[in-house]
Design a protein around this motif. Structure first.
Motif, short mmCIF file in Angstrom:
data_model
loop_
_atom_site.label_atom_id
_atom_site.label_comp_id
_atom_site.label_asym_id
_atom_site.label_seq_id
_atom_site.Cartn_x
_atom_site.Cartn_y
_atom_site.Cartn_z
N ILE A 1 0.84 -1.20 0.00
CA ILE A 1 0.00 0.00 0.00
C ILE A 1 0.87 1.25 0.00
CG2 ILE A 1 -1.72 1.30 1.31
CD1 ILE A 1 -2.86 -1.34 2.27
N ASN A 2 2.00 1.19 0.70
CA ASN A 2 2.94 2.32 0.71
C ASN A 2 3.47 2.60 -0.69
OD1 ASN A 2 6.18 2.86 0.85
ND2 ASN A 2 5.08 4.09 2.37
N LEU A 3 3.79 1.55 -1.45
CA LEU A 3 4.29 1.74 -2.82
C LEU A 3 3.23 2.39 -3.71
CD1 LEU A 3 6.14 -1.67 -3.39
CD2 LEU A 3 7.16 0.56 -2.89
N ILE A 4 1.96 2.03 -3.48
CA ILE A 4 0.88 2.62 -4.28
C ILE A 4 0.68 4.08 -3.89
CG2 ILE A 4 -1.56 2.46 -4.86
CD1 ILE A 4 -1.39 -0.54 -4.25
N ARG A 5 0.70 4.37 -2.59
CA ARG A 5 0.47 5.74 -2.15
C ARG A 5 1.61 6.66 -2.59
NH1 ARG A 5 -3.78 7.04 0.61
NH2 ARG A 5 -4.98 5.50 1.81
N LYS A 6 2.81 6.14 -2.73
CA LYS A 6 3.90 6.98 -3.23
C LYS A 6 3.67 7.39 -4.68
CE LYS A 6 7.74 5.62 -0.25
NZ LYS A 6 9.08 5.01 -0.17
N ARG A 7 3.00 6.54 -5.45
CA ARG A 7 2.70 6.88 -6.84
C ARG A 7 1.45 7.74 -6.95
NH1 ARG A 7 5.26 4.78 -10.99
NH2 ARG A 7 6.84 3.20 -10.63
N LEU A 8 0.54 7.59 -5.99
CA LEU A 8 -0.70 8.39 -6.00
C LEU A 8 -0.87 9.05 -4.64
CD1 LEU A 8 -3.14 5.90 -7.80
CD2 LEU A 8 -2.01 7.89 -8.80
N PRO A 9 -0.13 10.13 -4.39
CA PRO A 9 -0.22 10.81 -3.08
C PRO A 9 -1.43 11.74 -3.02
CG PRO A 9 1.42 11.88 -4.44
CD PRO A 9 0.89 10.72 -5.26
#
Length: 498
Positions: free
Chosen positions: A151-159
């Motif tokens: 989830i952290n990797l996804i949030r870094k791409r979509l902040p």
């Protein structure tokens, strides 16, 4: 001595029966730890945890040094430097938390209330490159088996605050954490509710991987064609979220599920967006053509060599007949034997240790193939055809779809041996009808029916980014446009500009 339930001055309840309920539940396991931190009997504290689930470094550095004196659980919660803590008397919650790596702290051994502190051991492999979806250029970050990291990797791409995460559990015994992700304001609420409802309805006791979830929530679990995309690439997930797709992440699995999907998305690689749109279209069409090559090239050989010699050109007939002159089997058995041999070589290469598997896949395939031809068990022409079909089956960027193509050729070979080219034609028609009837979250699986204008922007072909202005209509997104305002292409400068 057993004590009855009572209340002390701190408002902390006492219940011997409730305490015994969860302590006795764990007492048979040798890795369960339950001890008194003080040498004086009436002094606090009592701690309980599974030593195989907790981090001993966190326990000794951030918890045990603060468990001293005569503090209440509320005061203790305020001074322990750990974020996830809760005070509860619910025995079911205590049991579940301890099984997830929490430690329970009690003032006295028979107290009802416990302070639960999260000291779970969260050691996982480091984030690495995707193994099944490798690319020559572009991002090289793949998901791992830890849900929060993914989830952290996804949030870094979509902040963005509109990226919503809904967490739940699946599996009556495994209690596997499952997260549903979507972008509020883009994803269709009907798709979101359908995914959440289907996951909630799962009654299976053990969920080991995300593939369990995808198989249980697909519209047609008996179909060979995957109605969801399983990916380990964070850029593919981020792109899907911005278009209105729903993502399912499962704790313990490096593969995330993308829903809904279409048939043509199995031929789209994220690497396509790193090339010119013309080159990307060439590779996309090549992958689509490889589908027909892999599925039909061997059945066509069987049908023609069995029933339709008249279709072979005169110059090609002589070498074909010459290559089969010493083969004692009919074309059907010859092709079936060679296809099965190739499949066994591939399966053995996957199951063997890495270095041995690589050697077997390259050397074993060449040596065995050459030996079979020299022994006269098959023709060298068929060996070339089977090799071409095998290469074509791996051109799809989606690994599950490649497995579908690997399997589907076998029933077509049987029909070709039975009915000739008419059997090949019947198999093609049946496959098209089956795909037409398939749906993904209730949306049509075959992307060219019904006809939609957005499919010509980035599905069958890929247009330049300046012409990709709409989100896919088949997803029914709440936000229709990809661009904000009027996007203009920069005018090229030349030597006449001053």
């Amino acid at each position: 001595m057993k004590r009855k339930s009572s209340r002390n001055s701190d408002g902390i309840g006492n219940s011997h029966s409730i305490h015994q309920n969860w302590v006795e539940t764990f007492s048979d396991s040798n890795d369960f730890v339950h001890y008194h931190t003080s040498s004086i009997d009436n002094h606090p504290f009592w701690v309980s945890y599974f030593r195989t689930l907790i981090s001993s470094d966190i326990l000794h550095k951030d918890v045990l040094p603060y468990i001293q004196g005569r503090l209440s659980l509320i005061e203790l919660k305020d001074i322990i430097p750990i974020q996830e803590m809760i005070i509860t008397s619910d025995s079911d919650e205590i049991i579940q938390s301890i099984m997830n790596g929490y430690m329970a702290i009690q003032l006295h051994p028979h107290d009802e209330d416990c302070l639960l502190v999260n000291i779970a051991n969260s050691k996982f492999r480091d984030v690495g490159i995707p193994t099944l979806e490798a690319s020559a250029i572009g991002p090289q970050i793949g998901f791992i088996e830890e849900l929060d990291t993914n989830i952290n990797l996804i949030r870094k791409r979509l902040p963005i605050p509109d990226l919503i995460v809904k967490e739940m559990t699946a599996g009556n015994l495994s209690k596997t954490k499952v997260a549903v992700l979507y972008v509020k304001g883009i994803a269709d609420p009907e798709n979101i509710n359908t995914v959440i409802q289907r996951i909630t309805d799962i009654q299976y006791e053990h969920i080991q991987d995300s593939s369990y979830i995808s198989a249980m929530i697909e519209d047609n679990s008996n179909s060979l064609f995957p109605q969801s995309i399983s990916t380990e690439r964070s850029d593919r997930v981020a792109a899907g979220l911005t278009e209105g797709k729903v993502i399912i992440a499962v704790d313990g699995s490096p593969n995330l599920i993308i829903l809904p999907v279409t048939f043509m998305e199995s031929f789209i690689a994220m690497e396509d967006y790193n090339y010119s749109w013309i080159i990307s279209n060439f590779f996309r069409i090549l992958r689509f053509a490889s589908l027909f090559i892999s599925a039909f090239v061997t059945p066509m050989y069987v049908a023609i060599m069995t029933y339709h010699y008249e279709l072979i050109p005169a110059r090609l007939l002589e070498p074909l007949v010459g290559s089969r002159a010493t083969v004692p089997f009919p074309p059907f058995l010859e092709a079936l034997f060679l296809e099965l041999m190739i499949e066994m070589v591939k399966e053995a290469g996957i199951r063997l240790p890495l270095k041995i598997g690589q050697s077997l896949g390259v050397v074993g395939g060449i040596v065995i193939g050459q030996a079979v031809v020299e022994a006269g068990l098959t023709s060298n022409v068929l060996l070339i055809i089977v090799g071409l079909g095998t290469l074509a089956s791996y051109t799809s960027p989606v690994y599950k779809f490649s497995n579908t193509i690997r399997f589907i050729k076998f029933p077509i070979i049987f029909l070709a041996a039975w009915l000739g080219l008419f059997g090949v034609y019947l198999s093609l028609i049946y496959t098209l009808i089956h795909i037409l009837r398939l749906t993904s979250l209730g949306r049509p699986y075959l992307s060219n029916y019904p006809m939609r204008r957005t499919a010509f922007q980035d599905l069958w072909i890929r247009l330049p980014f300046s012409m990709q202005k709409d989100n896919p209509q088949n997803l029914r997104p709440q936000k229709k446009k990809k661009v904000s305002g009027n996007q203009k292409n920069p005018e090229p400068l030349n030597d006449f500009y001053e």
